[in-house]
Design a protein around this motif. Structure first.
Motif, short mmCIF file in Angstrom:
data_model
loop_
_atom_site.label_atom_id
_atom_site.label_comp_id
_atom_site.label_asym_id
_atom_site.label_seq_id
_atom_site.Cartn_x
_atom_site.Cartn_y
_atom_site.Cartn_z
N SER A 78 0.84 -1.20 0.00
CA SER A 78 0.00 0.00 0.00
C SER A 78 0.88 1.24 0.00
O SER A 78 2.07 1.18 0.33
N ARG A 79 0.29 2.36 -0.35
CA ARG A 79 1.03 3.62 -0.27
C ARG A 79 1.41 3.92 1.17
O ARG A 79 2.47 4.49 1.44
N PHE A 80 0.56 3.56 2.12
CA PHE A 80 0.87 3.83 3.52
C PHE A 80 2.06 2.99 3.98
O PHE A 80 2.93 3.47 4.71
N GLU A 81 2.11 1.74 3.56
CA GLU A 81 3.24 0.89 3.90
C GLU A 81 4.51 1.41 3.24
O GLU A 81 5.60 1.39 3.84
N TRP A 82 4.39 1.84 2.00
CA TRP A 82 5.53 2.45 1.30
C TRP A 82 6.06 3.65 2.08
O TRP A 82 7.26 3.81 2.27
N PHE A 83 5.14 4.50 2.58
CA PHE A 83 5.59 5.66 3.34
C PHE A 83 6.20 5.25 4.68
O PHE A 83 7.18 5.86 5.13
N ALA A 84 5.66 4.23 5.32
CA ALA A 84 6.23 3.77 6.59
C ALA A 84 7.68 3.32 6.41
O ALA A 84 8.54 3.60 7.26
N LEU A 85 7.97 2.63 5.31
CA LEU A 85 9.34 2.23 5.03
C LEU A 85 10.22 3.46 4.76
O LEU A 85 11.39 3.49 5.13
N MET A 86 9.64 4.46 4.12
CA MET A 86 10.33 5.71 3.87
C MET A 86 10.72 6.36 5.20
O MET A 86 11.86 6.83 5.39
N TRP A 87 9.76 6.39 6.12
CA TRP A 87 9.99 6.95 7.47
C TRP A 87 11.10 6.17 8.18
O TRP A 87 12.01 6.77 8.78
N LEU A 88 11.04 4.84 8.12
CA LEU A 88 12.04 4.02 8.78
C LEU A 88 13.42 4.28 8.18
O LEU A 88 14.43 4.35 8.89
N ASP A 89 13.47 4.44 6.87
CA ASP A 89 14.72 4.68 6.16
C ASP A 89 15.34 6.02 6.55
O ASP A 89 16.55 6.14 6.69
N MET A 90 14.51 7.03 6.76
CA MET A 90 15.04 8.36 7.06
C MET A 90 15.37 8.57 8.52
O MET A 90 16.37 9.20 8.86
N PHE A 91 14.54 8.07 9.42
CA PHE A 91 14.65 8.43 10.83
C PHE A 91 15.36 7.40 11.70
O PHE A 91 15.56 7.64 12.89
#
Length: 253
Positions: A78-91
């Protein structure tokens, strides 16, 4: 990579501890009781145990996304899961990550597929469930509670990612575009940017005084913010008026 199905005909004694089933890096399905013995296994190398045909709030994004810290292409549902991985990658500082890594069969006969397991650079292993706050029903909350208990019995951390404020989400999605090595500034450009940040300054003032080509310095700054080599307040709109400063606790670019 296609998922390998596991049987739903798992008989669980309610008096038993939870059990975990996963597919290791060699493609072998394995199952063990949820206890600290699981820590000897590299579940962060697990092959996705399932991919679903649909997902809540999917809104069309199903596919692979690059996790920049590890170079892995990770399946997202999902787009939300995609963003969660983005968050994990950045923070977070991550050494390895796996998606849809396991099935948990609880002692009450129910089961759950957590979304992510990540090995943090400080050696913590953390299980993440990903679900928008507005969609967390009492049933889901109870499932998360049981998952947290299982993680505690093993020695894993556990978190539920349920979203970020809209402005932070927008800023992270923008900076995600500059995560890759092709946006990494040269050593000379990075030094010049750092030299100008003896005190916090706006992005525009660094750009103007750098003496560098606009695309070069822009890209360098955005990449360094993504990598947290530079600090910026992402709770407000990110742009040329944003203050940036050196970050003494940085990871490699």
């Amino acid at each position: 990579m296609p998922a390998t199905a596991i049987s739903d005909d798992v008989l669980v004694n309610p008096r038993q501890l939870a059990t975990l089933t996963w597919i290791d890096a060699r493609g072998t399905q394995r199952s063990e009781i949820a206890d600290p013995g699981l820590l000897r296994h590299a579940l962060v190398e697990a092959i996705p145990i399932r991919t679903s045909n649909s997902h809540t709030n999917s809104t069309s994004y199903r596919g692979h996304a690059l996790f920049s810290q590890t170079g892995q292409q990770l399946w997202t549902e999902s787009r939300f899961e995609w963003f969660a991985l983005m968050w994990l990658d950045m923070f977070h500082d991550i050494d390895s990550v796996a998606v849809q890594p396991m099935r948990i069969d609880f002692g009450d006969g129910t089961h759950h597929f957590p979304d992510v397991i990540a090995l943090h650079s400080d050696s913590r292993q953390v299980i993440y469930d990903i679900k928008p706050a507005a969609t967390i029903t009492p049933k889901a909350a109870e499932q998360f509670r049981k998952t947290r208990d299982v993680c505690a019995s093993v020695g894993w951390g556990y978190e539920v990612f349920s979203g970020l404020p809209p402005i932070v989400t927008r800023n992270v999605k923008f900076l995600w575009n500059f995560r890759g090595p092709d946006h990494k500034p040269s050593d000379a450009v990075a030094r010049r940017i750092i030299e100008l940040l003896d005190t916090p300054r706006t992005i525009s003032s660094v750009v103007m005084e750098s003496g560098l080509l606009l695309p070069v310095v822009n890209t360098g700054i955005f990449h360094m913010v993504w990598k947290r080599q530079l600090q910026a307040d992402l709770s407000t709109r990110f742009g040329y008026s944003t203050l940036i400063e050196r970050n003494s606790n940085v990871r490699d670019a």
